[in-house]
Design an enzyme around this catalytic site. Structure first.
Site, PDB file in Angstrom:
ATOM      1  N   ARG A 120       0.808  -1.246  -0.011  1.00 50.52           N
ATOM      2  CA  ARG A 120      -0.244  -0.030  -0.107  1.00 50.52           C
ATOM      3  C   ARG A 120       0.960   1.287   0.099  1.00 50.52           C
ATOM      4  NH1 ARG A 120      -2.520   0.296   6.218  1.00 50.52           N
ATOM      5  NH2 ARG A 120      -0.482   0.711   7.168  1.00 50.52           N
ATOM      6  N   TYR A 148      12.132   7.002  15.094  1.00 52.62           N
ATOM      7  CA  TYR A 148      11.957   7.028  13.494  1.00 52.62           C
ATOM      8  C   TYR A 148      12.946   7.868  13.120  1.00 52.62           C
ATOM      9  CZ  TYR A 148       9.716   7.805   9.035  1.00 52.62           C
ATOM     10  OH  TYR A 148       9.298   7.741   7.858  1.00 52.62           O
ATOM     11  N   ASN A 150      11.866   0.080   1.122  1.00 50.47           N
ATOM     12  CA  ASN A 150      10.658   1.054   1.530  1.00 50.47           C
ATOM     13  C   ASN A 150      10.009   0.846   2.733  1.00 50.47           C
ATOM     14  OD1 ASN A 150       8.252   2.985   0.826  1.00 50.47           O
ATOM     15  ND2 ASN A 150       7.269   1.027   0.953  1.00 50.47           N
ATOM     16  N   GLY A 198       8.773   0.360   6.299  1.00 55.67           N
ATOM     17  CA  GLY A 198       9.160   1.118   7.662  1.00 55.67           C
ATOM     18  C   GLY A 198       7.814   1.231   8.337  1.00 55.67           C
TER      19      GLY A 198
END
Length: 463
Positions: A235, A370, A305, A307
């Protein structure tokens, strides 16, 4: 999630309110559509005296059949003619002509005094650049300068470009392309990208091109015959990456956790790709990726990608939340790369592309875990790049505010600030990140190694 403010800004009353209150006015951004020229509109070309990259620039413009013009510069026109580029004459007093792109070769600037060439070229035409236009300055990498004066002058170009990107508005982007000695022939993929609508949400950025093998490709399908692995592909940004790489000709292996199998199947079905449902943090993830790609000729491209965010202020953060984010966002990438590079798991001329974040550049409240992980990704790219061989490259993109399910969950006031606090006065789309990743994934991008490009509309955060 739709941007209601942007919709309001397009209405008659919205235009009136925004103009009278001095509010941000988002411009509709041109984005790439298949079967269209690289650039639709006139290109104005300029050069500082004694610049050395004009021949390569005009060759690229000739290759894309750009409708090109220049002022009274016989030397430039002569070089363009040798490249097969027909350069029309532009009367420098003509205020009516409009340009979709302006490209300036600044490689000849050797001192601070010679920086006046930037002003002399751009000042008269600053108001003649069209909506969603492009400003591109090409220079010499300051690290390769032969004198201190040249290094200073070339480094100064970065401040000029970043300021221009914030001044011109109307969806106009401004970029700087630094070229190392001997890398002149490697600029085409970067210049095509920066000129085209693919770079709609990239502005104020610096791309560094190094010397590498020049490979011939099909520019319509630059990834034809390649196998790409995209992690977190079920997604959002990952899904957009899978679609763009497949559009450019790659077979995409869509990877995500087993819980996302249904969405993985949907995405892979839409692009005629395949799926790999595994935990990217597992010790054998690299081995499973190599095995899955073996029947397809091996891995040519891997896009890291996947994460997560688990936001808490440092004082309120549980240790398991810290460890989870670091493991998925950073340590897993290290392990997979280590396996693939150490076990012939990535083909020659392979591409590693990582997704960092503007949080990894500027930090963010409540995101120590993060931001640490995403800053680590930048470090991974920087320190891995010089160790690679066989034409393999590694680069990263650092998204800013991108319209996804994640940003839709942000509180309203913070979400609106994220959307407006950039030169475009709007959030980006997942496809904007995907297009930049496709640049780094391209077979032609042999000269791009160790770059980190922000896809943030020139966000004021960390600017």
């Amino acid at each position: 999630m739709s941007d209601q403010y942007q919709a309001f800004a397009k209405s008659p009353i919205g235009k009136f309110v925004i103009k009278n209150l001095g509010l941000p006015s988002p411009t509709h951004l041109d984005r790439f559509q298949s079967a269209t020229p690289v650039i639709q509109g006139a290109v104005l070309l300029g050069a500082a005296p004694s610049s050395s990259l004009t021949a390569e620039i005009t060759q690229v413009l000739a290759n894309i059949h750009a409708n090109s013009y220049s002022g009274n510069n016989p030397e430039l026109q002569q070089i363009a003619a040798k490249s097969g580029l027909n350069v029309g004459a532009y009367n420098e007093g003509d205020k009516e002509s409009k340009f979709k792109a302006v490209v300036f070769d600044a490689s000849g600037i050797q001192s601070s005094e010679q920086l006046h060439a930037l002003y002399a070229f751009f000042n008269p035409i600053a108001r003649q650049i069209q909506r969603s236009g492009r400003v591109i300055v090409v220079g010499i990498d300051p690290d390769a300068a032969t004198t201190v004066q040249q290094a200073i002058a070339q480094r100064a170009l970065e401040g000029f470009v970043k300021s221009v990107g914030k001044e011109l508005k109307k969806g106009i982007t401004a970029q700087l392309l630094y070229v190392q000695p001997g890398a002149e022939a490697n600029i085409e993929s970067s210049l095509r990208f920066l000129l085209s609508p693919r770079s709609a949400y990239v502005s104020g950025q610096v791309l560094r091109v190094s010397k590498a093998e020049v490979l011939d490709i099909d520019w319509v399908k630059p990834l034809a015959g390649k196998t790409a692995v995209v992690t977190g592909a079920s997604r959002g940004i990952g899904e957009a990456i899978a679609h763009v790489l497949a559009r450019d000709g790659a077979h995409v292996i869509c990877l995500d956790v087993p819980q996302q199998q249904a969405d993985l199947d949907r995405v892979a079905g839409e692009i005629s790709g395949s799926t790999l449902a595994i935990d990217i943090t597992a010790a054998d993830a690299g081995e499973k990726i190599k095995t899955a790609a073996a029947a397809l000729g091996g891995v040519d491209i891997i896009v890291h990608n996947a994460g997560i965010t688990r936001d808490k202020t440092l004082a309120n953060m549980k240790p398991e939340l810290w460890d989870l984010v670091i493991n998925i966002n950073l340590a897993a990438i290290e392990r997979v790369n280590h396996y693939l590079l150490g076990n012939a798991g990535l083909n020659a001329n392979g591409r590693i592309v990582c997704v960092s974040s503007i949080s990894g550049i500027a930090g963010n409240l409540g995101q120590t875990n993060y931001a640490t992980s995403k800053a680590g990704v930048i470090g991974l790219v920087r320190y891995t790049a010089p160790t690679l061989d066989q034409g393999i490259t590694i680069n990263a993109v650092a998204p800013g505010f991108i319209e996804t399910q994640m940003t839709a969950a942000i509180p309203f006031a913070i979400r609106e600030a994220g959307r407006r606090m950039n030169s475009m006065s709007q959030g980006g789309l997942p496809v904007d990140v995907a297009e930049t990743i496709a640049l780094f994934a391209s077979t032609a991008s042999t000269g791009l190694n160790g770059n980190v490009v922000r896809v943030c509309g020139q966000s004021l955060l960390g600017a």
